[in-house]
Design an enzyme around this catalytic site. Structure first.
Site, PDB file in Angstrom:
ATOM      1  N   ARG A  94     -79.677   2.748   4.582  1.00 44.09           N
ATOM      2  CA  ARG A  94     -80.695   2.405   3.600  1.00 44.09           C
ATOM      3  C   ARG A  94     -80.429   0.997   3.063  1.00 44.09           C
ATOM      4  NH1 ARG A  94     -81.569   3.434  -2.126  1.00 44.09           N
ATOM      5  NH2 ARG A  94     -83.771   3.891  -2.519  1.00 44.09           N
ATOM      6  N   SER A 150     -68.612   3.132  -2.170  1.00 45.29           N
ATOM      7  CA  SER A 150     -68.499   1.672  -2.171  1.00 45.29           C
ATOM      8  C   SER A 150     -69.083   1.139  -3.467  1.00 45.29           C
ATOM      9  CB  SER A 150     -69.249   1.076  -0.973  1.00 45.29           C
ATOM     10  OG  SER A 150     -69.142  -0.331  -0.952  1.00 45.29           O
ATOM     11  N   HIS A 195     -65.635 -20.130   7.536  1.00 47.59           N
ATOM     12  CA  HIS A 195     -66.454 -21.338   7.496  1.00 47.59           C
ATOM     13  C   HIS A 195     -66.222 -22.166   6.233  1.00 47.59           C
ATOM     14  CE1 HIS A 195     -68.796 -18.268   5.370  1.00 47.59           C
ATOM     15  NE2 HIS A 195     -69.432 -19.251   4.744  1.00 47.59           N
ATOM     16  N   HIS A 229     -64.623  -5.291  -6.407  1.00 49.21           N
ATOM     17  CA  HIS A 229     -65.175  -4.519  -5.296  1.00 49.21           C
ATOM     18  C   HIS A 229     -64.160  -3.454  -4.909  1.00 49.21           C
ATOM     19  CE1 HIS A 229     -64.872  -3.944  -0.818  1.00 49.21           C
ATOM     20  NE2 HIS A 229     -66.090  -3.507  -1.028  1.00 49.21           N
ATOM     21  N   ASN A 275     -63.807   0.178  -2.107  1.00 44.92           N
ATOM     22  CA  ASN A 275     -64.429   1.010  -1.078  1.00 44.92           C
ATOM     23  C   ASN A 275     -63.382   1.978  -0.557  1.00 44.92           C
ATOM     24  OD1 ASN A 275     -64.773   1.224   2.173  1.00 44.92           O
ATOM     25  ND2 ASN A 275     -66.753   1.290   1.145  1.00 44.92           N
ATOM     26  N   ARG A 328     -63.351   5.263   2.372  1.00 40.86           N
ATOM     27  CA  ARG A 328     -64.240   5.837   3.373  1.00 40.86           C
ATOM     28  C   ARG A 328     -63.480   6.667   4.396  1.00 40.86           C
ATOM     29  NH1 ARG A 328     -63.694   0.343   3.938  1.00 40.86           N
ATOM     30  NH2 ARG A 328     -62.714  -0.375   5.865  1.00 40.86           N
ATOM     31  N   HIS A 332     -52.471  -6.546  -9.144  1.00 43.89           N
ATOM     32  CA  HIS A 332     -51.585  -6.309  -7.999  1.00 43.89           C
ATOM     33  C   HIS A 332     -50.478  -5.310  -8.334  1.00 43.89           C
ATOM     34  CE1 HIS A 332     -52.973  -8.934  -4.740  1.00 43.89           C
ATOM     35  NE2 HIS A 332     -53.499  -9.654  -5.717  1.00 43.89           N
ATOM     36  N   HIS A 370     -70.675  -6.789 -11.019  1.00 42.22           N
ATOM     37  CA  HIS A 370     -70.876  -8.190 -11.393  1.00 42.22           C
ATOM     38  C   HIS A 370     -71.024  -8.282 -12.911  1.00 42.22           C
ATOM     39  CE1 HIS A 370     -71.339  -9.621  -7.290  1.00 42.22           C
ATOM     40  NE2 HIS A 370     -72.198  -8.652  -7.052  1.00 42.22           N
TER      41      HIS A 370
END
Length: 302
Positions: A262, A94, A177, A108, A110, A112, A147, A98
């Site tokens: 962690r 992951s 939100h 970002h 990831n 897995r 893309h 920045h």
């Protein structure tokens, strides 16, 4: 369904971590990723690689983790109650990068693998992951390239794969939100086991390997672009959305915290500096407003 080769997945993920770190170090030209190896008392451990104070990257983390336990946490079983009570092993890479320059997007990625087991029953395994781009100042050329690279990574697996996982990414990286997307999307997939292990693993590798192809050209184009206090201030404000998503919605963050992972490694994804303002709105017609009107709403970039 072919048997999963856990050792092959681990070997690939460790190699991917190393290759991404080397590529980002080459771009930055100053800072290096520090290595922090750790062990988890309940089972497993990982290799955290963090870069800070670079010429190009303000902070970035590229983490490998492999954890195991007797019971999957609630974040993993909420939508799949049949997994409750199973032991598990989870491993993945992951990363969050920045940049200093507000014209360079945050990125970002990831990838897995999970396997859940129970005595007397067949193991249940799946892959997940993807990558997404979070610009502060939108640039159509950059987003189209991002893309197009994602689409290319999906092409040999079916014509429906990119549009399916692109739409899933738009839906997943959405702040309910705020009624807005976190960025301009990319790819997101989860619970992938429909093609058998070998083909699913090949897809994971295609996605993982294409991340640098997608991100590096954008960084190189924008990293020396001039900016001022206004652009930096807006970048720090928009980073707040990143924090909100990671702490409220992100499955990986929730899984890590609920499974006793962690904390330092889990929260390395957060930006080093961020601002919040009460009820702030961009000036109509400004470059900042254009992010909201022209880039954050989901659209077909290809």
């Amino acid at each position: 369904m072919s048997q999963p080769d856990i050792d092959a997945v681990r070997e690939y993920l460790l190699s991917l971590q190393e290759r991404i770190c080397l590529a980002l170090e080459e771009i930055d030209g100053k800072a290096r990723f520090e290595l922090d190896e750790w062990q988890r008392e309940a089972g497993g451990g990982g290799r955290t690689r963090v870069l800070s104070g670079g010429r190009v990257f303000e902070q970035g983390g590229v983490n490998f983790s492999e954890v195991s336990g007797d019971n999957l946490p609630a974040s993993a079983t909420a939508s799949r109650p049949e997994l409750a009570g199973r032991s598990f092993k989870a491993m993945g890479v992951s990363l969050v990068i920045h940049p200093h320059n507000p014209y360079v997007p945050t990125s970002h990625a990831n990838v897995r693998f999970f396997i859940a087991e129970k005595a007397g029953e067949a193991p249940i395994w799946w892959f997940g992951g993807g990558y997404d781009l979070t610009p502060y100042y939108g640039n159509e050329e950059d987003v189209i390239h991002w893309h197009q690279t994602a689409k290319k990574a999906c092409e040999t697996f079916g014509d429906d794969i990119y549009p399916r996982f692109k739409a899933w990414c738009d839906e997943y990286f959405y702040l309910k939100h705020r009624d807005e997307c976190r960025g301009v999307g990319g790819l997101f997939f989860d619970d992938l086991n429909e093609w058998g292990f070998a083909r699913c693993f090949a897809f994971l590798q295609s996605v993982g390997n294409s991340y640098i192809e997608a991100y590096a050209p954008i960084v190189r184009k924008r990293m020396n672009q001039a900016y001022g206090e206004q652009e930096r201030d807006f970048q720090l404000y928009r980073r707040g959305r990143y924090v909100e998503f990671n702490l409220v919605y992100d499955r990986g963050t929730l899984f890590g915290l609920q499974s006793g992972g962690r904390t330092e490694s889990i929260l390395m994804s957060l930006p080093p500096l961020v601002k919040w303002r009460y009820n702030w709105q961009p000036e109509a017609g400004s470059a900042e407003a254009k992010l909201y009107t022209d880039f954050l709403p989901p659209r077909d970039w290809i």
